[in-house]
Write an enzyme that holds these catalytic residues in place. Structure first.
Site, mmCIF file in Angstrom:
data_model
loop_
_atom_site.group_PDB
_atom_site.id
_atom_site.type_symbol
_atom_site.label_atom_id
_atom_site.label_comp_id
_atom_site.label_asym_id
_atom_site.label_seq_id
_atom_site.Cartn_x
_atom_site.Cartn_y
_atom_site.Cartn_z
ATOM 1 N N CYS A 78 0.946 -1.162 0.030
ATOM 2 C CA CYS A 78 0.004 -0.081 -0.043
ATOM 3 C C CYS A 78 0.803 1.242 0.090
ATOM 4 C CB CYS A 78 -0.982 -0.072 1.148
ATOM 5 S SG CYS A 78 -2.579 0.907 0.782
ATOM 6 N N HIS A 174 -3.426 -5.056 1.846
ATOM 7 C CA HIS A 174 -2.817 -5.365 2.963
ATOM 8 C C HIS A 174 -3.004 -6.929 3.406
ATOM 9 C CE1 HIS A 174 -2.307 -1.066 4.521
ATOM 10 N NE2 HIS A 174 -3.425 -0.945 3.588
ATOM 11 N N GLU A 176 -1.092 -8.272 5.799
ATOM 12 C CA GLU A 176 -0.758 -8.442 6.915
ATOM 13 C C GLU A 176 -2.120 -8.083 7.841
ATOM 14 O OE1 GLU A 176 -0.400 -6.042 4.864
ATOM 15 O OE2 GLU A 176 -0.610 -4.020 5.864
HETATM 16 N N1 GLN Z 1 -3.307 6.470 0.847
HETATM 17 C C1 GLN Z 1 -2.197 6.258 1.530
HETATM 18 C C2 GLN Z 1 -1.009 6.923 0.723
HETATM 19 O O1 GLN Z 1 -1.255 7.542 -0.330
HETATM 20 C C3 GLN Z 1 -1.956 4.695 1.343
HETATM 21 C C4 GLN Z 1 -3.004 4.021 2.292
HETATM 22 C C5 GLN Z 1 -2.286 2.784 3.008
HETATM 23 O O2 GLN Z 1 -1.396 2.509 3.227
HETATM 24 N N2 GLN Z 1 -3.361 2.187 3.642
HETATM 25 O O3 GLN Z 1 -0.046 6.993 1.332
#
Ligand code: GLN
Length: 193
Positions: A78, A174, A176
């Site tokens: 992410c 995610h 995790e």
């Molecule tokens: N929206 C976040 C970003 O741009 C990422 C979101 C997340 O890691 N769950 O950094």
């Protein structure tokens, strides 16, 4: 083998718990020298601009680049995926500096507001035993996978959400935050013994 988890911000604890469940040793990484003790690195979910700023303040930018250049595995989930991408598109077009490790163009906060967070099942190339639970939280997606990048999973509309380029692994979602440890096992198996 010890896997380091970048522990400046975000959900690093959940990665540690998942790896502990697999019997893999972990180390929290906050200082450049701590990278010397680990053979793989996870950059967790969180807020990518904050994480990049903290990497600057903690002097971690060049050491992480060197770590990846040494062919040791790095996995961004992410926000971590955004940090390792070579190009990032922000919804408001503001430029963003990243570690620039992986040959991918990423769009941040790519899903509309009503689906900011959602769960869906994913078919992941390289994983046996059925679909994987994809937990997406204000997730980015991979708009373009460049040369040398292998697509591992995409949503039904074609948006790429998991990819690998040699020692680099990137997932929009995610793992995790689920009880499915297959991707953590897959990552740990990328580490040379
Ligand atoms: N929206 C976040 C970003 O741009 C990422 C979101 C997340 O890691 N769950 O950094």
């Amino acid at each position: 083998m010890i896997i380091g988890i970048l522990a400046l911000q975000g959900d690093f604890i959940e990665h540690i718990h998942m790896l502990e469940k697999l019997g893999v040793k972990t180390a929290e990484i906050r200082k450049p020298g701590e990278l010397d003790q680990v053979q793989g690195l996870i950059i967790p979910g969180g807020e990518s601009t904050t994480m990049m700023k903290l990497m600057h303040s903690f002097g971690l930018i060049d050491p992480i680049k060197q770590f990846a250049a040494g062919k040791l595995p790095v996995w961004g989930t992410c926000a971590g995926l955004i940090c390792i991408a070579s190009n990032v598109h922000n919804p408001d077009s503001t430029p963003m500096e990243t570690l620039g490790l992986m040959n991918i163009t990423v769009t941040r906060n790519a899903f509309g507001r009503q689906v900011d967070s959602f769960e869906t099942t994913l078919q992941i190339a390289e994983l046996q035993d059925g679909p994987f639970p994809g937990v997406f939280i204000r997730a980015p997606y991979i708009e373009k996978a460049g040369k040398g990048v292998e697509v591992l999973a995409a949503l039904p509309d074609g948006r790429i959400v998991a990819a690998r380029q040699g020692n680099l692994l990137a997932t929009s979602f995610h793992p995790e935050l689920t009880s499915d440890s297959r991707l953590h096992r897959y990552f740990s198996e990328l580490i040379p013994v």
